[in-house]
Write a protein that holds these residues in place. Structure first.
Motif, PDB file in Angstrom:
ATOM      1  N   UNK A 139      41.282  49.710  37.053  1.00  8.96           N
ATOM      2  CA  UNK A 139      40.581  48.424  37.020  1.00  8.96           C
ATOM      3  C   UNK A 139      41.457  47.296  37.544  1.00  8.96           C
ATOM      4  N   UNK A 140      42.757  47.351  37.238  1.00  9.91           N
ATOM      5  CA  UNK A 140      43.650  46.289  37.670  1.00  9.91           C
ATOM      6  C   UNK A 140      43.850  46.285  39.174  1.00  9.91           C
ATOM      7  N   UNK A 141      43.534  47.411  39.835  1.00  8.16           N
ATOM      8  CA  UNK A 141      43.599  47.460  41.292  1.00  8.16           C
ATOM      9  C   UNK A 141      42.256  47.120  41.922  1.00  8.16           C
ATOM     10  N   UNK A 142      41.170  47.669  41.348  1.00  7.88           N
ATOM     11  CA  UNK A 142      39.856  47.491  41.965  1.00  7.88           C
ATOM     12  C   UNK A 142      39.341  46.065  41.798  1.00  7.88           C
ATOM     13  N   UNK A 143      39.655  45.405  40.664  1.00 14.90           N
ATOM     14  CA  UNK A 143      39.313  43.991  40.534  1.00 14.90           C
ATOM     15  C   UNK A 143      40.489  43.189  41.063  1.00 14.90           C
ATOM     16  N   UNK A 144      40.343  42.642  42.236  1.00 15.17           N
ATOM     17  CA  UNK A 144      41.455  41.988  42.924  1.00 15.17           C
ATOM     18  C   UNK A 144      41.609  40.526  42.546  1.00 15.17           C
ATOM     19  N   UNK A 145      40.704  40.002  41.713  1.00 14.86           N
ATOM     20  CA  UNK A 145      40.696  38.575  41.422  1.00 14.86           C
ATOM     21  C   UNK A 145      39.640  37.841  42.223  1.00 14.86           C
ATOM     22  N   UNK A 146      39.039  38.543  43.199  1.00 20.01           N
ATOM     23  CA  UNK A 146      37.983  37.975  44.032  1.00 20.01           C
ATOM     24  C   UNK A 146      36.649  38.598  43.657  1.00 20.01           C
ATOM     25  N   UNK A 147      35.599  37.793  43.713  1.00 15.13           N
ATOM     26  CA  UNK A 147      34.240  38.310  43.556  1.00 15.13           C
ATOM     27  C   UNK A 147      33.590  38.351  44.936  1.00 15.13           C
ATOM     28  N   UNK A 148      32.764  39.367  45.134  1.00 14.30           N
ATOM     29  CA  UNK A 148      32.096  39.510  46.425  1.00 14.30           C
ATOM     30  C   UNK A 148      30.900  38.557  46.524  1.00 14.30           C
ATOM     31  N   UNK A 149      30.472  38.353  47.729  1.00 14.16           N
ATOM     32  CA  UNK A 149      29.325  37.474  47.972  1.00 14.16           C
ATOM     33  C   UNK A 149      28.094  38.031  47.262  1.00 14.16           C
ATOM     34  N   UNK A 150      27.435  37.189  46.496  1.00  7.14           N
ATOM     35  CA  UNK A 150      26.254  37.598  45.747  1.00  7.14           C
ATOM     36  C   UNK A 150      26.540  38.021  44.323  1.00  7.14           C
ATOM     37  N   UNK A 151      27.795  38.281  43.981  1.00  3.52           N
ATOM     38  CA  UNK A 151      28.159  38.655  42.616  1.00  3.52           C
ATOM     39  C   UNK A 151      28.250  37.423  41.725  1.00  3.52           C
ATOM     40  N   UNK A 152      27.999  37.619  40.439  1.00  2.00           N
ATOM     41  CA  UNK A 152      28.106  36.536  39.472  1.00  2.00           C
ATOM     42  C   UNK A 152      29.570  36.112  39.344  1.00  2.00           C
ATOM     43  N   UNK A 153      29.867  34.809  39.472  1.00  2.00           N
ATOM     44  CA  UNK A 153      31.260  34.357  39.369  1.00  2.00           C
ATOM     45  C   UNK A 153      31.861  34.687  38.007  1.00  2.00           C
ATOM     46  N   UNK A 154      33.111  35.065  38.004  1.00  2.00           N
ATOM     47  CA  UNK A 154      33.884  35.337  36.794  1.00  2.00           C
ATOM     48  C   UNK A 154      34.838  34.174  36.582  1.00  2.00           C
ATOM     49  N   UNK A 155      35.000  33.698  35.349  1.00  2.00           N
ATOM     50  CA  UNK A 155      35.944  32.595  35.119  1.00  2.00           C
ATOM     51  C   UNK A 155      37.324  32.880  35.708  1.00  2.00           C
ATOM     52  N   UNK A 156      37.836  31.885  36.435  1.00  2.00           N
ATOM     53  CA  UNK A 156      39.166  31.941  37.049  1.00  2.00           C
ATOM     54  C   UNK A 156      39.280  33.007  38.136  1.00  2.00           C
ATOM     55  N   UNK A 157      38.149  33.377  38.717  1.00  2.00           N
ATOM     56  CA  UNK A 157      38.171  34.284  39.863  1.00  2.00           C
ATOM     57  C   UNK A 157      38.071  33.469  41.148  1.00  2.00           C
ATOM     58  N   UNK A 158      38.247  34.170  42.266  1.00  2.00           N
ATOM     59  CA  UNK A 158      38.243  33.515  43.565  1.00  2.00           C
ATOM     60  C   UNK A 158      37.147  34.108  44.445  1.00  2.00           C
TER      61      UNK A 158
END
Length: 395
Positions: free
Chosen positions: A130-149
């Protein structure tokens, strides 16, 4: 024309999704030898790969179109290795023009001897935590995550707790300038007072520890009107050779072999901008750390402590267990900025693996909370040209 792909164990473990790729809709047929199931049954007890085996088994259970070769009795089966048994199964299966898919080159040579076609799985990708697959960025169309990019118009856009904003500026922290956009965003998280806990994931050489130390010096020594009065660096000690308890000297001397790189990085930062207050007497040449301002602790010394008004750096968090991680993070009191560093592909603890480790558990459980941020550092430049070559080639 339909192809009959026969999977070897190593391909299935490298990427359990290979079945869908090889089938290409309904164009081809995927076949699994019974020997592969036997090997999976043995490997499910191995701590290092048990989580990957579980994922592979789940894929097999959910796919009704896989053709399983039935178990067969072969002469001298006990004396043969799994590779030879797979070849025996194929010769005895009656499958028309099978293609053995394996990344084992010796098995490919053995298949050639038996006139069985074989090839490697070109799209093979290792299991990602999970720490690799979630890079800190959300893809276009995904619900924003707090403090994500997210990337908006080619610029990084942060979904910050204080409100969304473009990161169209470059930080300079303790005279350290980030080498790429990902390092700049890591500094953005570490300097944001609304983000109490930050995790940085990357391969070796991308500057995790250097950036974290620079941010800690800035927060504790330079930035005004903040509560941070001390820097702690916490490190799990995975001992190879002399045990910590048998090394001579006090705690600082015992820890010295394990944290020498920290001293080197601090001196490098001290050369960029003086950090005299963290030393006992830098002007007199005494560069031992002042325990009132900077302290390095093994994880065992955290139990029972209450850390307050401090910047806490947890290095190599992938070598902490889930229980140790919980014990550590619950020691954090008021006014603490905690920065956790690691790479889940470099787990040295023999009882942990890529998925079951403190860094991955932290990302998995805290992702989405307003006081937490995570980013995977990337880029072409690292600590030096040799490291660059290693990272670029995937050694």
């Amino acid at each position: 024309m339909q192809k009959n792909y026969v999977l070897d164990t190593n391909v299935l473990l490298d990427n359990p999704s290979c079945i869908r790729t090889l089938r290409n809709g309904q164009e081809n047929r995927v076949i699994l030898p019974y020997t592969v199931l036997r090997e999976l049954d043995k490997l499910k007890r191995e701590p290092r790969v048990s989580h990957i085996v579980a994922q592979a088994i789940a894929v097999l259970q959910d796919d009704p179109d896989i053709l399983f070769l039935p178990p067969r009795a072969f002469d001298d089966a006990e004396s043969k290795v799994g590779d030879d048994l797979i070849l025996e199964e194929l010769k005895d299966s009656g499958v028309d023009a099978p293609i053995l898919v394996t990344n084992d080159r010796i098995l490919q040579l053995k298949a050639r001897i038996h006139a069985i076609a074989s090839e490697g799985f070109r799209d093979s990708n290792p299991f990602r935590s999970e720490s690799q697959s979630y890079t800190g960025f959300v893809r276009e169309g995904e619900e924003p995550i707090p403090n994500s990019f997210a990337w908006v118009g080619g610029q990084p856009y942060m979904h910050a707790a204080s409100g969304p904003r473009f990161i169209d500026y470059q930080h300079s922290v303790w005279n350290v300038r980030p080498r790429n956009v990902y390092q700049n965003l890591a500094l953005e998280l570490m300097l944001d007072h609304a983000v109490n806990l930050v995790t940085l994931q990357s391969e070796a050489g991308y500057g995790k520890t250097f950036l974290a130390l620079a941010a800690a010096l800035f927060l504790a020594l330079e930035q005004k009107d903040n509560p941070y009065r001390k820097i702690y660096l916490v490190k799990p000690v995975i001992e190879i050779g002399a045990k910590l308890g048998y090394l001579p000297g006090d705690l600082e001397e015992k820890m010295a072999p394990y944290v020498r790189y920290v001293g080197d990085l601090i001196m490098k930062l001290h050369d960029l901008r003086p950090a005299n207050r963290i030393f006992m007497d830098s002007e007199g040449g005494n560069f031992r750390f002042n325990p009132k301002r900077f302290e390095i602790l093994p994880i065992a010394f955290i139990r029972g402590m209450n850390l307050e008004n401090a910047v806490v750096i947890v290095d190599e968090m992938q070598n902490l267990s889930r229980a140790e991680t919980r014990a550590l993070l619950t020691r954090m009191g008021e006014n603490v900025k905690c920065i956790c560093l690691g790479d889940t592909r470099q787990v040295d603890n023999p009882y942990l693996n890529e998925s079951n480790n403190g860094l991955n558990w932290t990302v998995k459980m805290l992702k989405g909370l307003p006081g937490y941020g995570h980013i995977v550092l990337k880029g072409e430049r690292s600590r030096g040209p040799i490291t660059d070559m290693v990272i670029r080639t995937g050694l």
